[in-house]
Design an enzyme around this catalytic site. Structure first.
Site: not given
Ligand SMILES: NC(=O)c1ccc[n+]([C@@H]2O[C@H](COP(=O)([O-])OP(=O)(O)OC[C@H]3O[C@@H](n4cnc5c(N)ncnc54)[C@H](O)[C@@H]3O)[C@@H](O)[C@H]2O)c1
Length: 246
Positions: A15, A87-88, A146, A150, A180-181
């Site tokens: 995303g 990130g996961i 939760g 992470y 990001p929030g």
């Molecule tokens: N969505 C939120 O609310 C939020 C809030 C704070 C921080 N973040 C951070 O933003 C970043 C993006 O998150 P998102 O919400 O878009 O998540 P998302 O799950 O939509 O996307 C994560 C992407 O990372 C890829 N990925 C996962 N493991 C991988 C690996 N080992 N090697 C290469 N690619 C890998 C996945 O295939 C996916 O396309 C993350 O680091 C997440 O921790 C997200």
């Protein structure tokens, strides 16, 4: 812009990653869209307005990272901008989480960031230019229930970036974090799937009363990547509708 700068985004098909990738390409960067999913990365790269490529890579595998960086350099040139975005997360109480989950989250979020950063750093030092932007999280600044392990990895990304920013400060390389929030992506969907009430409470806790969109996050990354941000390093910027004012 003369020769387009090259940006590498990890987790580019997610995303937030796809918004960052698109915003960077719209700002004129050639983008190496890196993700576990090679086909989706190639598809994304094809849709961009600049010469860009999709690369399949697991950032927790250091040999795969070395191969991926070699591919990017051969196809697009040396990496000027690195966005550590992959990130996961697994939303669950710490007491229910397993050692296997901890290992996975640490190896992707933290060690993956360290590995990809190390792999592009020599080239940046040689060229005396680099922009490293770590996508951390407000969870890494204030903690999030939760998401205990992470949150630890996100705090680690922030501290790693600050320490590296100090070591790189005289070499033309900046290192900053965007936090990001709660943002509307597949990762956050875990929360609404678990409990609509919790998701709604999260939305209401944001002073702006809405969950973030990926397009809210990407402009901060483009800013840190820019020439004009040359004198900003080691900083942490929350993009969260005012949720965290730390
Ligand atoms: N969505 C939120 O609310 C939020 C809030 C704070 C921080 N973040 C951070 O933003 C970043 C993006 O998150 P998102 O919400 O878009 O998540 P998302 O799950 O939509 O996307 C994560 C992407 O990372 C890829 N990925 C996962 N493991 C991988 C690996 N080992 N090697 C290469 N690619 C890998 C996945 O295939 C996916 O396309 C993350 O680091 C997440 O921790 C997200």
């Amino acid at each position: 812009m003369g020769t387009p700068k090259v940006a590498l985004v990890t987790g580019a098909c997610g995303g937030i990653g796809s918004a960052i990738t698109r915003h960077l390409a719209e700002a004129g960067y050639s983008v190496a869209a890196c993700d576990l999913d090679q086909a989706a990365a190639a598809e994304l790269a094809k849709s961009l307005p600049t010469q860009s490529i999709g690369v399949g890579v697991d950032i927790s595998d250091s040999a795969a990272v070395a191969t991926a960086i070699a591919t990017v350099e051969a196809d697009l040139g040396p990496v000027d901008v690195l966005v550590n975005n992959a990130g996961i997360d697994k939303i669950e109480p710490f007491l229910q989480s397993t050692a296997e989950t901890w290992q996975k989250v640490v190896s992707v979020n933290y060690l993956g960031t360290v590995t990809v950063t190390r792999a592009v750093l020599d080239g940046m030092i040689e060229r005396k230019f680099g922009r490293i932007i770590n996508i951390a999280s407000d969870a890494g600044r204030v903690g999030s229930s939760g998401e205990v392990v992470y949150s630890g990895t996100k705090g680690a990304m922030i501290a790693f970036g600050k320490a590296l920013a100090r070591e790189m400060a005289t070499k033309g390389i900046t290192v900053n974090a965007v936090c990001p929030g709660p943002t509307d992506t597949p990762l956050l969907k875990q929360l609404s799937d678990l409990s609509e009430n919790m998701f709604e409470a999260t939305r209401k806790a944001v002073p702006m009363k809405r969950i973030g969109q990926p397009d809210d996050i990407a402009p901060a990354v483009v800013f840190f990547a820019s020439e004009g941000a040359a004198y900003i390093t080691g900083q942490t910027l929350s993009v969260s509708g005012g949720l965290t004012m730390a």
